[in-house]
Design a protein around this motif. Structure first.
Motif, PDB file in Angstrom:
ATOM      1  N   PRO A 189     -49.059 106.835  15.798  1.00 31.53           N
ATOM      2  CA  PRO A 189     -50.195 107.674  15.361  1.00 31.53           C
ATOM      3  C   PRO A 189     -50.589 107.410  13.913  1.00 31.53           C
ATOM      4  O   PRO A 189     -51.778 107.342  13.587  1.00 31.53           O
ATOM      5  N   CYS A 190     -49.588 107.249  13.048  1.00 26.83           N
ATOM      6  CA  CYS A 190     -49.871 107.013  11.632  1.00 26.83           C
ATOM      7  C   CYS A 190     -50.581 105.678  11.439  1.00 26.83           C
ATOM      8  O   CYS A 190     -51.571 105.586  10.698  1.00 26.83           O
ATOM      9  N   LEU A 250     -54.170 105.864  12.571  1.00 26.54           N
ATOM     10  CA  LEU A 250     -55.009 106.610  11.631  1.00 26.54           C
ATOM     11  C   LEU A 250     -55.336 105.758  10.409  1.00 26.54           C
ATOM     12  O   LEU A 250     -56.472 105.750   9.931  1.00 26.54           O
ATOM     13  N   SER A 289     -57.214 112.901  11.827  1.00 20.47           N
ATOM     14  CA  SER A 289     -56.104 113.777  11.462  1.00 20.47           C
ATOM     15  C   SER A 289     -56.115 115.064  12.289  1.00 20.47           C
ATOM     16  O   SER A 289     -55.053 115.587  12.656  1.00 20.47           O
ATOM     17  N   LEU A 310     -54.759 114.034  15.618  1.00 16.80           N
ATOM     18  CA  LEU A 310     -53.310 113.842  15.503  1.00 16.80           C
ATOM     19  C   LEU A 310     -52.578 115.176  15.443  1.00 16.80           C
ATOM     20  O   LEU A 310     -51.541 115.358  16.100  1.00 16.80           O
ATOM     21  N   THR A 333     -49.920 116.504  18.369  1.00 22.01           N
ATOM     22  CA  THR A 333     -48.537 116.865  18.030  1.00 22.01           C
ATOM     23  C   THR A 333     -48.301 118.378  18.106  1.00 22.01           C
ATOM     24  O   THR A 333     -47.223 118.847  17.749  1.00 22.01           O
TER      25      THR A 333
END
Length: 434
Positions: free
Chosen positions: A225-226, A229, A255, A258, A262
């Motif tokens: 995910p990071c 992004l 963001s 994300l 999560t």
């Protein structure tokens, strides 16, 4: 009153106002008003136009968006996922998990854009883990305090946006120019940790069990995910698909997605992120507005030109001017935050730098590195405050723990000055020329 006497009077008055606790933005505007009044009977219209011109900018719209993106991510599990995803790959490197501090701050900094947010977020998860596993506390604290400054060097960066707007240079060019210096700082930090670990084997905890490749890849899947992004936010600017403002909007959307995936996006955390972003953005915009008025006033008084001519008459040469500015910014960093340093000095310094033949994009990275140094310089080093809060230690203890990494930042300043094209300006020229 001559220009020299006026300059001294305004400088003393500025320190008096700041020392009295007046807001930085109001202090700048007040100094601008006094300076303007010496050459024009009605400063009011100039103040109004400066306030509008400095804040009514489409380019500047990227600032609150990047700030909001960082606030959203600050409230997610991204830091924990970063630590768990990076840890398996450094178990056999001298210093082991201490390198995760550097890597995690670099990755988180690239999506948060804030030094304090990067330092606080990564420290929150890393410090307990390192302490539990028996790592040296001083090196852990020092590496986190200084690596947290990567949040303002690796794009997107709030400080870079402020500089680009103040100096009227391309935000995208400044962003791209910060990539190689950011990687260089990370390599120097990790290099110091390796040397320290080899010289102090007794301070290393016992080796942890080996992990096979499948286990490492499974753990690293948390980085996806990071990485997505980062790619979506920065990559669109690098390839020319989006402006900095549009990329910032994509970053906020990413963001939010994300945080939702999560399951850390609640109505309370969403409202808190908006409030935090609003407070910080308004503070920066007010400072920029005050600085814009001061810029107009200084231009009318002729002080910047006279100062630039005075420095030129000293015949210091280009490197002499850079050495002088380095000392000035480090001294300013003991009392001011990064945004204030930039907006207070850009009006006077940019003409001097241009006259000396330096590229303004390069100078932006130079200033950002000095702001990084300021973040770990007592008594007003923001990252020192963060680590002091996180550890309960005295600021002097945190500052001493940060000293070796502080010197690595100074070395980076030296290297980009000696090799400006290779380390700074060459990459944006190559990418944007394609």
């Amino acid at each position: 009153m001559g220009l020299l006497e006026l300059s001294i009077f305004l400088l003393v008055l500025l320190f008096v106002l700041l020392g009295a606790g007046l807001w930085i933005s109001m202090s700048l505007a007040a100094i601008g008003w006094v300076a303007m009044a010496t050459v024009h009977p009605a400063p009011g219209p100039f103040l109004a136009s400066a306030l509008w011109e400095s804040t009514g900018s489409w380019t500047l719209a990227a600032l609150p968006m990047f700030v909001w993106m960082g606030e959203i991510l600050f409230r997610t599990k991204l830091s924990e996922e970063l630590f768990n995803g990076l840890a398996p790959w450094v178990r056999r490197v001298p210093g082991r998990l201490l390198h995760v501090n550097i890597l995690a701050c670099g990755l988180f900094g690239s999506v948060s854009g804030s030094s304090a947010a990067t330092c606080a977020t990564v420290s929150r998860i890393a410090l307990p883990e390192l302490k539990k596993r028996g790592y040296d506390e001083d090196v852990a604290i020092g590496s986190l305090a200084t690596a947290g400054t990567l949040g303002i060097l690796i794009p997107p960066s709030i400080i870079m946006v402020v500089y680009a707007v103040a100096a009227e240079v391309s935000i995208v060019r400044v962003f791209i120019a910060g990539c190689l210096p950011g990687l260089l700082v990370m390599l120097l930090f990790s290099g110091y940790i390796v040397v320290w670990a080899l010289l102090n084997p007794s301070k290393q905890p016992p080796a942890e069990p080996r992990m096979n490749l499948r286990e490492k890849l499974r753990a690293s899947s948390q980085l996806i995910p990071c990485v997505l992004l980062i790619t979506g936010t920065i990559g669109t600017m690098f390839v020319g698909w989006a402006t900095a403002t549009e990329a910032a909007a994509f970053g906020v959307l990413g963001s939010l997605i994300l945080a939702a995936v999560t399951r850390t996006l609640t109505w309370e955390s969403f409202v808190d992120s908006v409030k935090g972003a609003t407070r910080l953005s308004c503070m920066i915009l007010f400072i920029l507005a005050g600085a814009a008025f001061l810029t107009k006033a200084m231009a009318l008084t002729g002080i910047p030109g006279a100062l630039a001519a005075g420095v030129a008459s000293l015949d210091l040469g280009p490197y002499g001017i850079i050495a002088l500015l380095t000392v000035v910014y480090i001294v300013l960093g003991t009392a001011l935050d990064g945004v204030s340093m930039i907006v207070l000095t850009t009006t006077i310094v940019v003409p001097m730098v241009q006259a000396a033949g330096f590229d303004l994009v390069w100078f932006g990275i130079f200033i950002v590195l000095l702001v990084e140094i300021a973040e770990v310089t007592p008594p007003v080093g923001f990252n020192l405050f963060v680590m002091q809060t996180m550890t309960g230690k005295e600021q002097t203890a945190v500052a001493w723990a940060s000293m070796p990494f502080f010197l690595m930042l100074v070395l980076t300043v030296v290297l980009i000055t000696l090799f400006p094209v290779t380390l700074v300006t060459g990459l944006p020229e190559w990418l944007l020329a394609r």
